[in-house]
Design a protein around this motif. Sequence first.
Motif, PDB file in Angstrom:
ATOM      1  N   ALA A 196      61.421  34.421  27.401  1.00 59.68           N
ATOM      2  CA  ALA A 196      62.373  33.332  27.637  1.00 59.68           C
ATOM      3  C   ALA A 196      63.816  33.821  27.499  1.00 59.68           C
ATOM      4  N   VAL A 197      64.062  34.681  26.513  1.00 58.02           N
ATOM      5  CA  VAL A 197      65.409  35.215  26.304  1.00 58.02           C
ATOM      6  C   VAL A 197      65.835  36.076  27.485  1.00 58.02           C
ATOM      7  N   ASN A 198      64.949  36.938  27.949  1.00 57.31           N
ATOM      8  CA  ASN A 198      65.279  37.804  29.082  1.00 57.31           C
ATOM      9  C   ASN A 198      65.564  37.003  30.342  1.00 57.31           C
ATOM     10  N   GLN A 199      64.828  35.936  30.521  1.00 55.84           N
ATOM     11  CA  GLN A 199      65.082  35.069  31.673  1.00 55.84           C
ATOM     12  C   GLN A 199      66.438  34.383  31.545  1.00 55.84           C
ATOM     13  N   ALA A 200      66.747  33.914  30.356  1.00 57.40           N
ATOM     14  CA  ALA A 200      68.015  33.229  30.126  1.00 57.40           C
ATOM     15  C   ALA A 200      69.207  34.159  30.342  1.00 57.40           C
ATOM     16  N   LEU A 201      69.052  35.427  29.975  1.00 56.51           N
ATOM     17  CA  LEU A 201      70.146  36.378  30.110  1.00 56.51           C
ATOM     18  C   LEU A 201      70.471  36.701  31.567  1.00 56.51           C
ATOM     19  N   GLN A 202      69.587  36.307  32.490  1.00 56.71           N
ATOM     20  CA  GLN A 202      69.837  36.511  33.913  1.00 56.71           C
ATOM     21  C   GLN A 202      70.574  35.325  34.541  1.00 56.71           C
ATOM     22  N   ASP A 203      70.681  34.238  33.768  1.00 55.85           N
ATOM     23  CA  ASP A 203      71.325  33.030  34.278  1.00 55.85           C
ATOM     24  C   ASP A 203      72.838  33.219  34.366  1.00 55.85           C
ATOM     25  N   ALA A 204      73.420  32.845  35.494  1.00 51.62           N
ATOM     26  CA  ALA A 204      74.855  33.043  35.718  1.00 51.62           C
ATOM     27  C   ALA A 204      75.706  32.307  34.695  1.00 51.62           C
ATOM     28  N   ASP A 205      75.301  31.094  34.326  1.00 53.38           N
ATOM     29  CA  ASP A 205      76.074  30.320  33.356  1.00 53.38           C
ATOM     30  C   ASP A 205      76.024  30.970  31.976  1.00 53.38           C
ATOM     31  N   LEU A 210      78.644  34.162  27.684  1.00 54.32           N
ATOM     32  CA  LEU A 210      78.676  35.367  26.860  1.00 54.32           C
ATOM     33  C   LEU A 210      79.945  36.168  27.124  1.00 54.32           C
ATOM     34  N   ALA A 211      80.320  36.267  28.407  1.00 51.52           N
ATOM     35  CA  ALA A 211      81.524  37.025  28.768  1.00 51.52           C
ATOM     36  C   ALA A 211      82.760  36.452  28.084  1.00 51.52           C
ATOM     37  N   ARG A 212      82.812  35.127  27.966  1.00 51.97           N
ATOM     38  CA  ARG A 212      83.955  34.493  27.308  1.00 51.97           C
ATOM     39  C   ARG A 212      84.002  34.818  25.816  1.00 51.97           C
ATOM     40  N   LEU A 213      82.860  35.213  25.288  1.00 53.89           N
ATOM     41  CA  LEU A 213      82.786  35.627  23.886  1.00 53.89           C
ATOM     42  C   LEU A 213      82.923  37.141  23.739  1.00 53.89           C
ATOM     43  N   GLY A 214      83.127  37.824  24.867  1.00 56.09           N
ATOM     44  CA  GLY A 214      83.263  39.273  24.834  1.00 56.09           C
ATOM     45  C   GLY A 214      81.953  40.004  24.682  1.00 56.09           C
ATOM     46  N   ILE A 215      80.850  39.387  25.153  1.00 55.57           N
ATOM     47  CA  ILE A 215      79.512  39.965  24.976  1.00 55.57           C
ATOM     48  C   ILE A 215      78.879  40.315  26.321  1.00 55.57           C
ATOM     49  N   GLU A 216      78.352  41.514  26.414  1.00 53.33           N
ATOM     50  CA  GLU A 216      77.605  41.943  27.589  1.00 53.33           C
ATOM     51  C   GLU A 216      76.121  41.685  27.335  1.00 53.33           C
ATOM     52  N   PRO A 217      75.405  40.951  28.193  1.00 53.19           N
ATOM     53  CA  PRO A 217      73.974  40.712  27.986  1.00 53.19           C
ATOM     54  C   PRO A 217      73.186  42.012  28.117  1.00 53.19           C
ATOM     55  N   VAL A 218      72.125  42.132  27.336  1.00 55.49           N
ATOM     56  CA  VAL A 218      71.314  43.352  27.370  1.00 55.49           C
ATOM     57  C   VAL A 218      69.852  43.044  27.685  1.00 55.49           C
ATOM     58  N   GLY A 219      69.139  42.364  26.768  1.00 52.94           N
ATOM     59  CA  GLY A 219      67.724  42.081  26.981  1.00 52.94           C
ATOM     60  C   GLY A 219      66.845  43.281  26.683  1.00 52.94           C
ATOM     61  N   GLY A 220      65.634  43.262  27.223  1.00 52.87           N
ATOM     62  CA  GLY A 220      64.679  44.335  26.970  1.00 52.87           C
ATOM     63  C   GLY A 220      63.523  43.882  26.101  1.00 52.87           C
ATOM     64  N   THR A 221      62.683  44.826  25.729  1.00 53.69           N
ATOM     65  CA  THR A 221      61.480  44.525  24.947  1.00 53.69           C
ATOM     66  C   THR A 221      61.780  44.489  23.448  1.00 53.69           C
TER      67      THR A 221
END
Length: 248
Positions: A196-205, A210-221
């Motif tokens: 669920a987290v990995n799917q959410a991290l692909q969402d544009a919103d 995250l970008a507004r918080l200065g965070i780059e999404p990562v994901g993974g196992t």
Amino acid sequence: MPATHRGGCDAHSLLATSSTHAIGPSFATAGKLPYDAVADFTPIAHLGNAPSIVLVPNNSPAKTMKEFVDHARKNPGRLNYASSGNGTVVHLGTEHFKSMAGLFMVHIPYRGTALAIPDLVSGKLDLLIDSLPSGLPHVKEGRLRALAITSLKRSPLMPELPPVADTVPGYESVTWFGLYGPKGLPADVVTRVNTAVNQALQDADVKDRLARLGIEPVGGTPQQFAAMTQADRNKWKKIITERKLTAD
């Protein structure tokens, strides 16, 4: 501590950072922590990384990271840097930079980087490695100069800024964010939440937030997350030991 598993994600998830699960446990005082960063938790997902930016005052002779390193090498002990306090990621990240670049700079701890900004703007300080949300507005307003970003490669958050690693090969200092569960969390729950987290991290919103918080999404196992956090603990433990740093 997170609540025990009761069947819902919110009941057993915990948001953690490099400060709680890598830096804090790496100090000699780690035994005083009310938790074991490894034994008491089940890794679920790596949410993202927050790189920082290297800031100098506008009157600094350095216009680039290389120029700053050259300037600091020619003036050992004459330059200083600010941090958000002893034992913080800003402190450790700058000491890591000093070590890798072979620099001698004086540490001036503050109670948060926001309190250091006025002294940096006025030129009383020579360097501050700050978070994007905190430091970037001052750069955009023309009050400070940004030299580089602390991710290993250029960041989509600030693509125009070169990484410190272009000047000091291998340097990296980011704050990571991740999701943990309690010790013994069932594997099927870990898998479900991780997916669920990995799917959410692909969402544009989500990416935009995250970008507004200065965070780059990562994901993974979960396994990749566990390996990353262990490597991060090892890294900071080595720096803390070699530089004889304390959190006091």
